[in-house]
Design a protein around this motif. Structure first.
Motif, PDB file in Angstrom:
ATOM      1  N   UNK A  39       0.858  -1.172   0.000  1.00 20.36           N
ATOM      2  CA  UNK A  39       0.000   0.000   0.000  1.00 20.36           C
ATOM      3  C   UNK A  39       0.898   1.226   0.000  1.00 20.36           C
ATOM      4  N   UNK A  40       0.731   2.079  -1.020  1.00 24.47           N
ATOM      5  CA  UNK A  40       1.519   3.308  -1.147  1.00 24.47           C
ATOM      6  C   UNK A  40       0.563   4.496  -1.091  1.00 24.47           C
ATOM      7  N   UNK A  41       0.395   5.128   0.079  1.00 21.08           N
ATOM      8  CA  UNK A  41      -0.587   6.210   0.214  1.00 21.08           C
ATOM      9  C   UNK A  41      -0.223   7.476  -0.555  1.00 21.08           C
ATOM     10  N   UNK A  42       1.024   7.616  -0.975  1.00 24.32           N
ATOM     11  CA  UNK A  42       1.459   8.836  -1.647  1.00 24.32           C
ATOM     12  C   UNK A  42       1.414   8.712  -3.173  1.00 24.32           C
ATOM     13  N   UNK A  43       1.223   7.532  -3.702  1.00 24.95           N
ATOM     14  CA  UNK A  43       1.255   7.310  -5.151  1.00 24.95           C
ATOM     15  C   UNK A  43       0.231   8.184  -5.857  1.00 24.95           C
ATOM     16  N   UNK A  44       0.653   8.752  -6.976  1.00 28.97           N
ATOM     17  CA  UNK A  44      -0.224   9.629  -7.765  1.00 28.97           C
ATOM     18  C   UNK A  44      -1.205   8.821  -8.612  1.00 28.97           C
ATOM     19  N   UNK A  45      -0.742   7.703  -9.148  1.00 28.96           N
ATOM     20  CA  UNK A  45      -1.576   6.864 -10.007  1.00 28.96           C
ATOM     21  C   UNK A  45      -2.310   5.852  -9.138  1.00 28.96           C
ATOM     22  N   UNK A  46      -3.644   5.813  -9.261  1.00 29.98           N
ATOM     23  CA  UNK A  46      -4.436   4.935  -8.397  1.00 29.98           C
ATOM     24  C   UNK A  46      -4.075   3.463  -8.556  1.00 29.98           C
ATOM     25  N   UNK A  47      -3.708   3.050  -9.763  1.00 31.23           N
ATOM     26  CA  UNK A  47      -3.385   1.638  -9.972  1.00 31.23           C
ATOM     27  C   UNK A  47      -2.101   1.235  -9.252  1.00 31.23           C
ATOM     28  N   UNK A  48      -1.238   2.188  -8.921  1.00 34.13           N
ATOM     29  CA  UNK A  48       0.008   1.907  -8.207  1.00 34.13           C
ATOM     30  C   UNK A  48      -0.147   2.016  -6.691  1.00 34.13           C
ATOM     31  N   UNK A  49      -1.312   2.455  -6.218  1.00 34.90           N
ATOM     32  CA  UNK A  49      -1.520   2.694  -4.791  1.00 34.90           C
ATOM     33  C   UNK A  49      -1.612   1.408  -3.975  1.00 34.90           C
ATOM     34  N   UNK A  50      -2.346   0.432  -4.500  1.00 38.21           N
ATOM     35  CA  UNK A  50      -2.600  -0.821  -3.773  1.00 38.21           C
ATOM     36  C   UNK A  50      -2.355  -1.998  -4.702  1.00 38.21           C
ATOM     37  N   UNK A  51      -1.651  -2.993  -4.198  1.00 40.32           N
ATOM     38  CA  UNK A  51      -1.477  -4.243  -4.924  1.00 40.32           C
ATOM     39  C   UNK A  51      -1.632  -5.367  -3.922  1.00 40.32           C
ATOM     40  N   UNK A  52      -2.521  -6.316  -4.203  1.00 40.69           N
ATOM     41  CA  UNK A  52      -2.782  -7.423  -3.289  1.00 40.69           C
ATOM     42  C   UNK A  52      -2.853  -8.735  -4.039  1.00 40.69           C
ATOM     43  N   UNK A  53      -2.434  -9.803  -3.382  1.00 41.32           N
ATOM     44  CA  UNK A  53      -2.614 -11.157  -3.880  1.00 41.32           C
ATOM     45  C   UNK A  53      -3.850 -11.706  -3.156  1.00 41.32           C
ATOM     46  N   UNK A  54      -5.004 -11.588  -3.810  1.00 43.53           N
ATOM     47  CA  UNK A  54      -6.260 -11.970  -3.160  1.00 43.53           C
ATOM     48  C   UNK A  54      -6.349 -13.464  -2.858  1.00 43.53           C
ATOM     49  N   UNK A  55      -5.712 -14.288  -3.675  1.00 34.12           N
ATOM     50  CA  UNK A  55      -5.725 -15.736  -3.409  1.00 34.12           C
ATOM     51  C   UNK A  55      -5.082 -16.034  -2.057  1.00 34.12           C
ATOM     52  N   UNK A  56      -3.926 -15.441  -1.814  1.00 27.33           N
ATOM     53  CA  UNK A  56      -3.221 -15.674  -0.551  1.00 27.33           C
ATOM     54  C   UNK A  56      -3.964 -15.014   0.615  1.00 27.33           C
ATOM     55  N   UNK A  57      -4.557 -13.857   0.383  1.00 25.26           N
ATOM     56  CA  UNK A  57      -5.341 -13.192   1.427  1.00 25.26           C
ATOM     57  C   UNK A  57      -6.494 -14.090   1.864  1.00 25.26           C
ATOM     58  N   UNK A  58      -7.223 -14.630   0.906  1.00 28.66           N
ATOM     59  CA  UNK A  58      -8.347 -15.515   1.235  1.00 28.66           C
ATOM     60  C   UNK A  58      -7.872 -16.796   1.906  1.00 28.66           C
ATOM     61  N   UNK A  59      -6.724 -17.313   1.469  1.00 26.55           N
ATOM     62  CA  UNK A  59      -6.172 -18.510   2.100  1.00 26.55           C
ATOM     63  C   UNK A  59      -5.914 -18.267   3.583  1.00 26.55           C
ATOM     64  N   UNK A  60      -5.253 -17.162   3.904  1.00 25.53           N
ATOM     65  CA  UNK A  60      -4.920 -16.883   5.300  1.00 25.53           C
ATOM     66  C   UNK A  60      -6.170 -16.565   6.121  1.00 25.53           C
ATOM     67  N   UNK A  61      -7.147 -15.905   5.536  1.00 28.75           N
ATOM     68  CA  UNK A  61      -8.402 -15.654   6.258  1.00 28.75           C
ATOM     69  C   UNK A  61      -9.088 -16.969   6.580  1.00 28.75           C
ATOM     70  N   UNK A  62      -9.063 -17.912   5.644  1.00 31.46           N
ATOM     71  CA  UNK A  62      -9.673 -19.230   5.881  1.00 31.46           C
ATOM     72  C   UNK A  62      -8.910 -20.028   6.925  1.00 31.46           C
ATOM     73  N   UNK A  63      -7.621 -19.757   7.090  1.00 32.27           N
ATOM     74  CA  UNK A  63      -6.813 -20.428   8.103  1.00 32.27           C
ATOM     75  C   UNK A  63      -7.020 -19.806   9.491  1.00 32.27           C
TER      76      UNK A  63
END
Length: 82
Positions: A39-63
């Motif tokens: 998460x880069x709160x200062x990034x000017x371009x919205x697409x560069x602000x947040x990058x997530x691996x949703x597969x791994x996020x969901x895996x850890x939430x399920x764990x």
């Protein structure tokens, strides 16, 4: 307990955060199990602000990993962006 939280990187007045899965006993910027995005709160371009691996996020939430409040807000922003 395993938590999904932000770990601060970057310099003074230029924050940059990595979203990590870590044991709650470890320090904020210390050891972690896995890095799942950033998460880069200062990034000017919205697409560069947040990058997530949703597969791994969901895996850890399920764990059973708990998410911090700020992480929940960032994920909500990420889902609205799509």
């Amino acid at each position: 307990m395993v938590k999904i939280r932000l770990s601060r990187y970057g310099t003074k007045k230029r924050p940059f955060y990595k979203m990590v899965v870590a044991d709650s006993r470890f320090s904020r910027d210390g050891r972690f199990i896995e890095r799942i995005g950033y998460f880069d709160p200062i990034a000017k371009i919205k697409s560069k602000k947040i990058q997530l691996n949703l597969d791994r996020l969901n895996y850890w939430k399920n764990q059973g990993a708990q998410m911090s409040e700020r992480t929940k807000k960032i994920i909500k922003l990420f889902n609205e962006k799509k």
